[in-house]
Scaffold this motif. Structure first.
Motif, mmCIF file in Angstrom:
data_model
loop_
_atom_site.group_PDB
_atom_site.id
_atom_site.type_symbol
_atom_site.label_atom_id
_atom_site.label_comp_id
_atom_site.label_asym_id
_atom_site.label_seq_id
_atom_site.Cartn_x
_atom_site.Cartn_y
_atom_site.Cartn_z
ATOM 1 N N LEU A 1 0.843 -1.147 -0.271
ATOM 2 C CA LEU A 1 -0.145 -0.062 0.107
ATOM 3 C C LEU A 1 0.775 1.482 -0.157
ATOM 4 O O LEU A 1 0.602 2.248 -0.489
ATOM 5 N N THR A 2 2.020 1.249 0.745
ATOM 6 C CA THR A 2 2.811 2.293 0.847
ATOM 7 C C THR A 2 3.477 2.508 -0.477
ATOM 8 O O THR A 2 3.458 3.793 -1.089
ATOM 9 N N VAL A 3 3.830 1.517 -1.231
ATOM 10 C CA VAL A 3 4.742 1.628 -2.291
ATOM 11 C C VAL A 3 3.715 2.128 -3.659
ATOM 12 O O VAL A 3 3.812 3.137 -4.284
ATOM 13 N N LEU A 4 2.276 1.732 -3.550
ATOM 14 C CA LEU A 4 1.501 2.053 -4.247
ATOM 15 C C LEU A 4 0.785 3.614 -4.142
ATOM 16 O O LEU A 4 0.894 4.316 -5.014
ATOM 17 N N GLY A 5 0.864 4.042 -2.658
ATOM 18 C CA GLY A 5 0.796 5.383 -2.647
ATOM 19 C C GLY A 5 1.770 6.237 -3.237
ATOM 20 O O GLY A 5 1.755 7.518 -3.920
ATOM 21 N N TRP A 6 3.230 5.817 -3.048
ATOM 22 C CA TRP A 6 4.358 6.582 -3.320
ATOM 23 C C TRP A 6 4.413 6.459 -5.129
ATOM 24 O O TRP A 6 4.516 7.473 -5.694
ATOM 25 N N ALA A 7 3.750 5.633 -5.506
ATOM 26 C CA ALA A 7 3.620 5.296 -7.074
ATOM 27 C C ALA A 7 2.782 6.578 -7.574
ATOM 28 O O ALA A 7 2.740 7.127 -8.780
ATOM 29 N N MET A 8 1.556 6.758 -6.850
ATOM 30 C CA MET A 8 0.587 7.543 -7.220
ATOM 31 C C MET A 8 0.999 9.102 -7.226
ATOM 32 O O MET A 8 0.861 9.900 -7.854
ATOM 33 N N HIS B 1 9.276 17.257 4.640
ATOM 34 C CA HIS B 1 8.135 16.414 4.230
ATOM 35 C C HIS B 1 8.512 15.392 3.488
ATOM 36 O O HIS B 1 8.459 14.215 3.521
ATOM 37 N N VAL B 2 9.241 15.689 2.103
ATOM 38 C CA VAL B 2 9.623 14.598 1.209
ATOM 39 C C VAL B 2 10.716 13.992 1.699
ATOM 40 O O VAL B 2 10.624 12.491 1.670
ATOM 41 N N SER B 3 11.843 14.484 2.315
ATOM 42 C CA SER B 3 12.987 13.751 2.978
ATOM 43 C C SER B 3 12.422 12.690 3.911
ATOM 44 O O SER B 3 12.730 11.411 3.921
ATOM 45 N N LEU B 4 11.513 13.008 4.842
ATOM 46 C CA LEU B 4 10.960 12.240 5.863
ATOM 47 C C LEU B 4 10.087 10.962 5.053
ATOM 48 O O LEU B 4 10.127 9.918 5.617
ATOM 49 N N GLY B 5 9.345 11.442 4.246
ATOM 50 C CA GLY B 5 8.509 10.521 3.507
ATOM 51 C C GLY B 5 9.334 9.225 2.894
ATOM 52 O O GLY B 5 8.884 8.117 3.203
ATOM 53 N N TYR B 6 10.669 9.708 2.290
ATOM 54 C CA TYR B 6 11.171 8.712 1.740
ATOM 55 C C TYR B 6 11.630 7.806 3.030
ATOM 56 O O TYR B 6 11.929 6.438 2.892
ATOM 57 N N LEU B 7 12.256 8.396 4.087
ATOM 58 C CA LEU B 7 12.750 7.685 5.126
ATOM 59 C C LEU B 7 11.641 6.794 5.616
ATOM 60 O O LEU B 7 11.792 5.561 5.902
ATOM 61 N N VAL B 8 10.365 7.076 5.758
ATOM 62 C CA VAL B 8 9.452 6.271 6.185
ATOM 63 C C VAL B 8 9.056 5.296 5.244
ATOM 64 O O VAL B 8 8.749 4.074 5.726
ATOM 65 N N ILE B 9 8.970 5.479 3.930
ATOM 66 C CA ILE B 9 8.869 4.330 3.023
ATOM 67 C C ILE B 9 10.012 3.452 2.964
ATOM 68 O O ILE B 9 9.701 2.234 3.065
ATOM 69 N N ALA B 10 11.132 3.829 3.200
ATOM 70 C CA ALA B 10 12.201 2.880 3.440
ATOM 71 C C ALA B 10 11.914 1.998 4.727
ATOM 72 O O ALA B 10 12.391 0.847 4.703
ATOM 73 N N ALA B 11 11.663 2.647 5.778
ATOM 74 C CA ALA B 11 11.208 1.773 6.932
ATOM 75 C C ALA B 11 10.133 0.808 6.804
ATOM 76 O O ALA B 11 10.243 -0.234 7.385
ATOM 77 N N VAL B 12 9.036 1.317 6.079
ATOM 78 C CA VAL B 12 8.094 0.256 5.936
ATOM 79 C C VAL B 12 8.505 -0.931 5.171
ATOM 80 O O VAL B 12 8.084 -2.226 5.316
ATOM 81 N N VAL B 13 9.500 -0.616 4.092
ATOM 82 C CA VAL B 13 9.897 -1.833 3.200
ATOM 83 C C VAL B 13 10.745 -2.560 4.294
ATOM 84 O O VAL B 13 10.627 -3.799 4.234
ATOM 85 N N MET B 14 11.705 -2.104 5.141
ATOM 86 C CA MET B 14 12.541 -2.922 6.050
ATOM 87 C C MET B 14 11.568 -3.690 6.961
ATOM 88 O O MET B 14 11.662 -4.759 7.270
ATOM 89 N N GLN B 15 10.581 -3.079 7.393
ATOM 90 C CA GLN B 15 9.503 -3.376 8.543
ATOM 91 C C GLN B 15 8.879 -4.866 7.950
ATOM 92 O O GLN B 15 8.642 -5.975 8.508
ATOM 93 N N GLY B 16 8.467 -4.741 6.540
ATOM 94 C CA GLY B 16 7.611 -5.844 5.929
ATOM 95 C C GLY B 16 8.694 -6.936 5.714
ATOM 96 O O GLY B 16 8.465 -8.094 5.924
ATOM 97 N N GLY B 17 10.145 -6.612 5.370
ATOM 98 C CA GLY B 17 10.941 -7.731 5.076
ATOM 99 C C GLY B 17 11.261 -8.518 6.548
ATOM 100 O O GLY B 17 11.566 -9.639 6.668
ATOM 101 N N MET B 18 11.340 -7.616 7.375
ATOM 102 C CA MET B 18 11.867 -8.218 9.000
ATOM 103 C C MET B 18 10.491 -9.018 9.384
ATOM 104 O O MET B 18 10.557 -9.977 10.140
ATOM 105 N N GLY B 19 9.315 -8.585 9.187
ATOM 106 C CA GLY B 19 8.272 -9.179 9.434
ATOM 107 C C GLY B 19 7.980 -10.794 8.782
ATOM 108 O O GLY B 19 7.807 -11.772 9.460
ATOM 109 N N TRP B 20 8.446 -10.608 7.585
ATOM 110 C CA TRP B 20 8.493 -11.857 6.716
ATOM 111 C C TRP B 20 9.461 -12.715 7.357
ATOM 112 O O TRP B 20 9.230 -13.862 7.588
ATOM 113 N N TYR B 21 10.747 -12.439 7.641
ATOM 114 C CA TYR B 21 11.719 -13.142 8.244
ATOM 115 C C TYR B 21 11.279 -13.851 9.431
ATOM 116 O O TYR B 21 11.544 -14.639 9.819
ATOM 117 N N LYS B 22 10.838 -12.636 10.403
ATOM 118 C CA LYS B 22 10.367 -13.199 11.627
ATOM 119 C C LYS B 22 9.284 -14.426 11.768
ATOM 120 O O LYS B 22 9.462 -15.356 12.371
#
Length: 128
Positions: free
Chosen positions: A1-8, A42-63
């Motif tokens: 959902l985050t990546v879709l939001g960024w794409a829009m 706003h833009v810089s923090l947004g990219y940081l949050v998107i990176a954190a979401v991707v990391m969180q997803g990968g960590m959740g999958w690994y967990k």
């Protein structure tokens, strides 16, 4: 959902040439912010949050995979990271976004939206 939001957002910025750096330009003259500090933050923090979401997803999958295959619980801080780091950063970024749009929205609308985000943040902070 985050990546879709960024794409829009990316697509919208392509239609209306706003760029993807929040007005932050690095050139021969140095660094310029042609859309203001808040917008660049706003833009810089947004990219940081998107990176954190991707990391969180990968960590959740690994967990989950580790728990299913070995029964071992790993990355015990994963939930706290999402709740106490990513969510507040995301909410702060939404508030920055609300105030970046100030030329288009009245202050009353911005205040109402900001209060809604703060209430959402308070609800998230309440233990389940």
């Amino acid at each position: 959902l985050t990546v879709l939001g960024w794409a829009m957002i990316y697509w919208a910025h392509e239609l209306f040439p706003l760029g993807h750096t929040g007005g932050l330009e690095i050139g021969a003259e140095g660094v310029k912010m042609n859309r203001g500090f808040v917008h660049a933050a706003h833009v810089s923090l947004g990219y940081l949050v998107i990176a954190a979401v991707v990391m969180q997803g990968g960590m959740g999958w690994y967990k989950r995979r580790t728990l299913q295959t070995t029964g071992e619980k790993v990355l015990g801080w994963h939930g706290d990271f999402g709740r106490w780091v990513m969510m507040p950063l995301g909410l702060v970024n939404v508030i920055l976004g609300i105030w970046c749009l100030s030329p288009r929205w009245s202050v009353a609308v911005q205040v109402v939206f900001t209060l809604c985000v703060l209430v959402l943040g308070a609800l998230i902070a309440v233990p389940a």
